[in-house]
Design an enzyme around this catalytic site. Structure first.
Site, PDB file in Angstrom:
ATOM      1  CB  ALA A   1      -0.933  -0.006   1.209  1.00  0.00           C
ATOM      2  CG  ASP A   2       3.471   2.533   3.303  1.00  0.00           C
ATOM      3  OD1 ASP A   2       2.728   3.524   3.424  1.00  0.00           O
ATOM      4  OD2 ASP A   2       3.874   1.877   4.273  1.00  0.00           O
ATOM      5  CG  MET A   3       6.442  -0.298  -1.662  1.00  0.00           C
ATOM      6  SD  MET A   3       7.862   0.791  -1.420  1.00  0.00           S
ATOM      7  CE  MET A   3       8.609   0.744  -3.043  1.00  0.00           C
TER       8      MET A   3
END
Length: 401
Positions: free
Chosen positions: A168-170
């Site tokens: 999700a962050d990436m």
């Protein structure tokens, strides 16, 4: 070259942990002058681990190359004044505080875009700057859960699972980068700056483009299918005599070829497996039959036979296996940076640089405040003011210049 395509673009990166830093790093990889601005004791990402290299978080090291470091106390009026001065001369600002924090500091998009109308101001948060969940905190795992991703991962009877890398962050970092590049193009063609609202939640929904589309079309929750693609069969992992392989043979010609390779003509003639839709509907029976066949020989045996028949296949590789392949070395993805504390650090580099630039130098992630004086000078702040800021504790000048 793509690695100097953003030369001359000035970026202020106030973000922390992973999503925002990834965005800033990619802009730096493309040649932008990126300043990592963090609190005097460093941002949260520096304290996430293990692993650590000589006390330096590998998480932080992996997402902060090609940046210069400025440590400043933005809770002070002097620190806020410095940032306003810098924003007036910047092209991009990235921040990942909770919605409302930058407004309370007087450093929100409307305030800074008054000083610099061409500023591209990118706000990254868990759930966005508006809406019913704007005030909720969230990290990668929380967003994977609430955005539905965890509901589709694993096998039918397993406990809830998440993607172990911070996907999700990436994805959010990549999406923010795309948005910034689009906004910069608008500015360069005579437009004004923009305030980009990028959330982990929306990015994770976009990541599930196909799966969410299936639900919207049918109203059915996804079935957990393990390694198998829910829309194609066979397209999954199978055990062999000594390990596992991944096989994708759902196209008609490849399905027929697989039956020949396995010497199982009865499978080809079985109405349960007549086409892809039928094989998906009868996947358990298909998995049982193919699994029994693949267990008769080693992975090496089957990979050679499948390759010969032009059937898509691959070993299930661990990272050690991946890093040992000729394709990995050809990709040019790996870089090695010399960090003043962590030492020689191997990490994935800028994938779009291409194999020809595998050895292109990249600046190691900065220490806290490593370039404070240098950066402030470059932004036109007088030396006497810089020294006063350092003496008063508003700015930290790192030990390594």
């Amino acid at each position: 070259m793509l690695t100097d395509s953003l030369k001359g673009i000035k970026v202020l990166d106030l973000s922390h942990v992973v999503a925002g830093p990834v965005c800033g790093m990619l802009l730096g990889d493309m040649g932008a002058d990126v300043v990592k601005i963090e609190p005097l004791d460093g941002e949260l990402g520096r304290r996430i681990g293990p692993p650590y290299l000589n006390g330096e978080s590998v998480v932080a090291l992996s997402v902060n190359r090609n940046k210069r470091g400025l440590a400043i106390d933005l809770k002070t009026a002097e620190g806020q004044a410095v940032l306003r001065h810098m924003a007036a001369g910047a092209d991009v600002l990235i921040e990942s505080f909770r919605p409302g924090v930058m407004q309370r500091l007087g450093l929100d998009a409307p305030a800074l875009m008054q000083l610099q109308p061409r500023l591209v101001y990118c706000s990254i948060s868990a759930f966005g700057q508006t809406g019913p969940w704007r005030a909720r905190a969230g990290v990668d795992g929380i967003v994977q859960a609430v955005a539905g991703l965890m509901s589709a991962i694993g096998s039918e009877h397993t406990d809830p699972l998440k993607v172990s890398v911070p996907v999700a962050d990436m994805t959010t970092g990549y999406l923010a980068t795309i948005g910034i590049l689009g906004a910069l193009h608008k500015v360069r063609t005579g437009g004004t700056g923009q305030h980009l609202d990028v959330s982990l939640y929306n990015a994770t929904l976009m990541l599930q483009q196909v799966g969410l589309a299936f639900f919207l079309a049918t109203g059915e929750e996804p079935r957990k299918t393990g390694s198998a693609a829910p829309y194609a069969a066979p397209n999954e992992a199978f055990p062999t005599a000594d390990s596992w392989i991944m096989v994708a043979a759902y196209q008609p010609e490849r399905w027929a070829a697989l039956c020949d390779v396995l010497d199982m003509p009865a499978l080809r003639d079985d109405p349960r497996f007549a086409d892809n839709s039928a094989r998906v509907a009868h996947r358990p029976a298909l998995q049982e039959a193919l699994g029994a066949a693949f267990r008769r020989q080693s992975s090496a045996h089957w990979l050679a036979r499948l390759d010969e028949a032009d059937i898509l296949c691959a070993p299930i590789a661990g990272y050690r296996d991946v890093a040992a392949t000729a394709q990995y070395h050809h990709s040019g993805i790996e870089t090695c940076l010399e960090h003043p504390v962590a030492g020689s650090v191997r990490m994935p580099g800028f994938a779009l640089a291409g194999p020809g630039l595998a050895g292109a130098p990249a600046a190691p992630p900065p220490l806290v405040g490593q370039h404070s004086a240098q950066v402030l000078t470059a932004y036109g702040i007088p030396d006497s003011t810089i020294q006063a800021l350092i003496a008063s504790g508003v700015v930290t000048a790192g030990a390594v210049a």
